[in-house]
Design a protein around this motif. Sequence first.
Motif, PDB file in Angstrom:
ATOM      1  N   ILE A  28      -1.533  -3.871   5.898  1.00 14.49           N
ATOM      2  CA  ILE A  28      -0.693  -4.978   5.439  1.00 14.49           C
ATOM      3  C   ILE A  28      -0.121  -4.650   4.053  1.00 14.49           C
ATOM      4  CG2 ILE A  28      -0.763  -7.389   4.658  1.00 14.49           C
ATOM      5  CD1 ILE A  28      -2.796  -7.865   6.958  1.00 14.49           C
ATOM      6  N   GLY A  29      -0.938  -4.069   3.197  1.00 11.06           N
ATOM      7  CA  GLY A  29      -0.462  -3.686   1.870  1.00 11.06           C
ATOM      8  C   GLY A  29       0.655  -2.669   1.935  1.00 11.06           C
ATOM      9  N   LEU A  30       0.539  -1.695   2.845  1.00 13.86           N
ATOM     10  CA  LEU A  30       1.600  -0.706   2.998  1.00 13.86           C
ATOM     11  C   LEU A  30       2.879  -1.322   3.562  1.00 13.86           C
ATOM     12  CD1 LEU A  30      -0.414   2.320   4.405  1.00 13.86           C
ATOM     13  CD2 LEU A  30       0.703   2.170   2.186  1.00 13.86           C
ATOM     14  N   SER A  33       4.484  -3.802   0.624  1.00 12.78           N
ATOM     15  CA  SER A  33       4.737  -3.299  -0.724  1.00 12.78           C
ATOM     16  C   SER A  33       6.224  -3.140  -1.050  1.00 12.78           C
ATOM     17  CB  SER A  33       3.981  -2.003  -0.980  1.00 12.78           C
ATOM     18  OG  SER A  33       4.417  -0.990  -0.136  1.00 12.78           O
ATOM     19  N   PRO A  34       7.103  -2.717  -0.120  1.00 14.84           N
ATOM     20  CA  PRO A  34       8.532  -2.660  -0.477  1.00 14.84           C
ATOM     21  C   PRO A  34       9.118  -4.037  -0.834  1.00 14.84           C
ATOM     22  CG  PRO A  34       8.129  -1.346   1.474  1.00 14.84           C
ATOM     23  CD  PRO A  34       6.871  -2.101   1.190  1.00 14.84           C
ATOM     24  N   GLN A  35       8.718  -5.080  -0.113  1.00 16.01           N
ATOM     25  CA  GLN A  35       9.212  -6.412  -0.421  1.00 16.01           C
ATOM     26  C   GLN A  35       8.707  -6.894  -1.782  1.00 16.01           C
ATOM     27  OE1 GLN A  35       7.739  -5.747   2.594  1.00 16.01           O
ATOM     28  NE2 GLN A  35       9.453  -5.921   4.002  1.00 16.01           N
ATOM     29  N   GLU A  37       7.897  -4.931  -4.306  1.00 10.19           N
ATOM     30  CA  GLU A  37       8.621  -4.164  -5.317  1.00 10.19           C
ATOM     31  C   GLU A  37      10.007  -4.749  -5.553  1.00 10.19           C
ATOM     32  OE1 GLU A  37       8.633  -0.163  -3.890  1.00 10.19           O
ATOM     33  OE2 GLU A  37       6.595   0.227  -4.582  1.00 10.19           O
ATOM     34  N   LYS A  38      10.703  -5.145  -4.496  1.00  5.44           N
ATOM     35  CA  LYS A  38      12.024  -5.752  -4.652  1.00  5.44           C
ATOM     36  C   LYS A  38      11.926  -7.087  -5.387  1.00  5.44           C
ATOM     37  CE  LYS A  38      14.165  -3.653  -0.616  1.00  5.44           C
ATOM     38  NZ  LYS A  38      14.672  -3.881   0.749  1.00  5.44           N
ATOM     39  N   ALA A  39      10.924  -7.891  -5.048  1.00  7.81           N
ATOM     40  CA  ALA A  39      10.767  -9.204  -5.670  1.00  7.81           C
ATOM     41  C   ALA A  39      10.464  -9.070  -7.165  1.00  7.81           C
ATOM     42  CB  ALA A  39       9.658  -9.987  -4.981  1.00  7.81           C
ATOM     43  N   LEU A  40       9.723  -8.033  -7.547  1.00 14.32           N
ATOM     44  CA  LEU A  40       9.372  -7.827  -8.955  1.00 14.32           C
ATOM     45  C   LEU A  40      10.376  -6.937  -9.669  1.00 14.32           C
ATOM     46  CD1 LEU A  40       5.509  -7.360  -8.588  1.00 14.32           C
ATOM     47  CD2 LEU A  40       6.746  -9.407  -9.314  1.00 14.32           C
ATOM     48  N   ASP A  41      11.468  -6.585  -8.993  1.00 11.90           N
ATOM     49  CA  ASP A  41      12.517  -5.725  -9.540  1.00 11.90           C
ATOM     50  C   ASP A  41      11.940  -4.396 -10.039  1.00 11.90           C
ATOM     51  OD1 ASP A  41      15.174  -5.189 -10.026  1.00 11.90           O
ATOM     52  OD2 ASP A  41      15.049  -5.871 -12.116  1.00 11.90           O
ATOM     53  N   MET A  42      11.150  -3.768  -9.189  1.00 11.39           N
ATOM     54  CA  MET A  42      10.524  -2.494  -9.535  1.00 11.39           C
ATOM     55  C   MET A  42      10.996  -1.368  -8.620  1.00 11.39           C
ATOM     56  SD  MET A  42       6.638  -3.787 -10.277  1.00 11.39           S
ATOM     57  CE  MET A  42       6.072  -2.192 -10.754  1.00 11.39           C
ATOM     58  N   VAL A  43      12.165  -1.534  -8.004  1.00 12.41           N
ATOM     59  CA  VAL A  43      12.704  -0.523  -7.105  1.00 12.41           C
ATOM     60  C   VAL A  43      13.240   0.636  -7.948  1.00 12.41           C
ATOM     61  CG1 VAL A  43      14.397  -0.068  -5.311  1.00 12.41           C
ATOM     62  CG2 VAL A  43      13.290  -2.294  -5.428  1.00 12.41           C
TER      63      VAL A  43
END
Length: 73
Positions: A28-30, A33-35, A37-43
């Motif tokens: 679930i973590g894998l 994690s992309p969502q 990262e996008k929500a925290l603006d860490m892309v």
Amino acid sequence: MSFWSAYKNLNPRTRALFGVGLMCWAGIGLLISPQVEKALDMVPTEEEKRELERKLDFRVVSVDREKRGGDKS
């Protein structure tokens, strides 16, 4: 009592369910994690991706050894 001995004292079925639960949690973590990262603006930017690729790129270079006795032929 250590964590390992407490784990070994569990019923084998309970240990198996615990292991499957940990694998599901990791999966679930894998998946999310992309969502996150996008929500925290860490892309990462394209420049950061290229820099990482450059740092991870390695080449193997062979070097001829000198022969013993100082003979360099």
